[in-house]
Motif scaffolding. Structure first.
Motif, mmCIF file in Angstrom:
data_model
loop_
_atom_site.group_PDB
_atom_site.id
_atom_site.type_symbol
_atom_site.label_atom_id
_atom_site.label_comp_id
_atom_site.label_asym_id
_atom_site.label_seq_id
_atom_site.Cartn_x
_atom_site.Cartn_y
_atom_site.Cartn_z
ATOM 1 N N ALA A 85 0.744 -1.152 0.214
ATOM 2 C CA ALA A 85 0.044 -0.057 -0.096
ATOM 3 C C ALA A 85 0.970 1.240 -0.016
ATOM 4 C CB ALA A 85 -1.001 0.179 1.254
ATOM 5 N N VAL A 86 2.000 1.286 0.716
ATOM 6 C CA VAL A 86 2.875 2.360 0.635
ATOM 7 C C VAL A 86 3.436 2.785 -0.514
ATOM 8 C CG1 VAL A 86 5.111 3.213 1.537
ATOM 9 C CG2 VAL A 86 3.437 2.088 3.394
ATOM 10 N N LEU A 87 3.875 1.541 -1.348
ATOM 11 C CA LEU A 87 4.632 1.730 -2.441
ATOM 12 C C LEU A 87 3.407 2.275 -3.510
ATOM 13 C CD1 LEU A 87 6.773 -1.611 -2.705
ATOM 14 C CD2 LEU A 87 7.427 0.875 -2.301
ATOM 15 N N ILE A 88 2.533 1.657 -3.474
ATOM 16 C CA ILE A 88 1.143 2.087 -4.551
ATOM 17 C C ILE A 88 1.127 3.485 -4.283
ATOM 18 C CG2 ILE A 88 -0.953 1.888 -5.157
ATOM 19 C CD1 ILE A 88 -0.741 -1.194 -4.593
ATOM 20 N N THR A 89 0.713 3.891 -3.213
ATOM 21 C CA THR A 89 0.641 5.212 -2.783
ATOM 22 C C THR A 89 1.635 6.334 -2.882
ATOM 23 O OG1 THR A 89 -0.900 4.692 -1.000
ATOM 24 C CG2 THR A 89 -0.027 6.913 -0.795
ATOM 25 N N ALA A 90 3.031 5.844 -2.920
ATOM 26 C CA ALA A 90 4.040 6.725 -3.053
ATOM 27 C C ALA A 90 4.078 6.954 -4.694
ATOM 28 C CB ALA A 90 5.348 6.156 -2.501
ATOM 29 N N GLN A 91 3.710 5.984 -5.377
ATOM 30 C CA GLN A 91 3.872 6.007 -6.860
ATOM 31 C C GLN A 91 2.913 6.990 -7.318
ATOM 32 O OE1 GLN A 91 6.835 5.108 -7.746
ATOM 33 N NE2 GLN A 91 6.128 4.019 -9.431
ATOM 34 N N ARG A 92 1.581 7.050 -6.817
ATOM 35 C CA ARG A 92 0.582 7.967 -7.086
ATOM 36 C C ARG A 92 1.120 9.452 -6.937
ATOM 37 N NH1 ARG A 92 -1.093 11.402 -8.899
ATOM 38 N NH2 ARG A 92 -3.396 12.090 -9.629
ATOM 39 N N TRP A 93 1.492 9.616 -5.715
ATOM 40 C CA TRP A 93 2.152 10.982 -5.473
ATOM 41 C C TRP A 93 3.333 11.515 -6.296
ATOM 42 C CZ3 TRP A 93 -0.157 14.501 -2.736
ATOM 43 C CH2 TRP A 93 -1.024 14.307 -1.804
ATOM 44 N N ARG A 94 3.933 10.413 -6.781
ATOM 45 C CA ARG A 94 5.236 10.597 -7.693
ATOM 46 C C ARG A 94 4.760 10.899 -9.057
ATOM 47 N NH1 ARG A 94 8.436 6.692 -9.304
ATOM 48 N NH2 ARG A 94 9.995 8.238 -9.667
#
Length: 309
Positions: free
Chosen positions: A101-110
């Protein structure tokens, strides 16, 4: 008769954590669900497209989905023997969910896609990490399946819900593996992340994947209500078994329809009948469970108060 608040109370009594380790996993699930809700609010004010490889939908859906999974794991743990290997399997499911979940969320913010994306070294590393985390999550689910078969200490209805629900999660994992293979092939051929993953011309891979993942939560709630009511253990197990068969039939129909390349609303005649039969069986079992939920705790409390006065 009971009321919706009474149903919620019964479910909470069954799923609330009862020791430190369970509380840790429960709060991990709560954090993921809260993250999904927060990103839902972000999506409302951002007005960005909801669909597509780069959207707020992914942090929302994955946050809520993984949060529900973590809560279900706590419910399962409450009914298994307190063995280190069982706790390790449960922790593996929840902690890999948090990391994904952290990785998926971080990619969206990127501002870039989280899935199938190998455009840069960073994107490729994130996608590789997600794939590895999924394999570890599946390993944790397998551990819980084995534990439910050999060390289950709950009642029959819950055992049915756990085994069938976890089998659905594993089947969803197999569907997800095929989705990943298709997405990677599209990226290799075009250099772009696909807008949507379809099986064949119109098969809804996402729908089949989602149904498999969340049958566990639906069956868990039904089992809890059956066990909280006036049904005996055998009857509660039978009602949950009917619901489990209904879920299995509906899930199979949706999955076969997807693999046939058909849109969800255009299944073959056989799969259409199977889907309707499955939904009707699950609905009938749910109605029976709701009809037999007894407000026993509230009634006992009121009775005691009346006697005391």
């Amino acid at each position: 008769m009971n009321v919706p608040g009474g149903y919620a109370n019964e479910v909470w009594r069954a799923v609330r954590p009862v020791d430190r380790y369970q509380r840790l996993l429960w709060w991990c699930g709560t954090a993921m669900a809260a993250s999904g809700a927060v990103h839902g609010a972000v999506a409302l004010v951002d007005f960005a497209p909801w669909w597509g490889p780069v959207s707020w939908r992914k942090p929302v859906v994955f946050g809520v989905s993984f949060g529900l999974m973590a809560w279900a794991v706590v419910w399962i743990l409450r009914q298994l023997a307190a063995r280190w290997w069982i706790r390790a399997g449960a922790g593996l499911v929840v902690l890999t969910s948090v990391a994904e979940a952290v990785l998926i969320t971080a990619q969206r913010w990127r501002g870039t896609a989280s899935h199938f994306n190998q455009a840069t070294d960073t994107d490729a590393a994130v996608w590789s990490a997600i794939g590895t985390l999924v394999l570890l999550l599946v390993l944790g689910v397998v551990v819980l399946c084995v534990a439910a078969l050999v060390r289950f200490e709950g009642r029959p209805a819950s055992r049915v819900a756990v085994l069938v629900g976890l089998a659905g999660v594993l089947a969803a994992g197999a569907i997800g593996q095929k989705m990943a293979a298709i997405g990677e092939q599209v990226f290799d051929d075009t250099g772009h992340v696909p807008y949507e993953i379809l099986f064949g011309a119109a098969g809804s891979a996402k729908l089949a994947h989602a149904v498999g993942l969340h049958g566990l939560q639906l069956l868990a709630v039904l089992a809890i209500l059956c066990e909280a009511g006036r049904l005996g253990d055998r009857a509660a197990g039978a009602v949950t078994g009917v619901a489990a068969l209904g879920f299995a039939a509906a899930f199979a129909a949706i999955t076969v329809t997807a693999y046939d390349g058909r849109a969800p609303l255009h299944p073959s005649a056989a799969m259409g009948v199977t889907l309707v039969a499955g939904l009707l069986a699950a609905a009938a079992a749910t109605l029976v469970a709701l009809a037999h939920v007894s407000p026993r705790r509230g009634a006992q409390s009121r009775s005691a108060a009346t006697s005391a006065s």
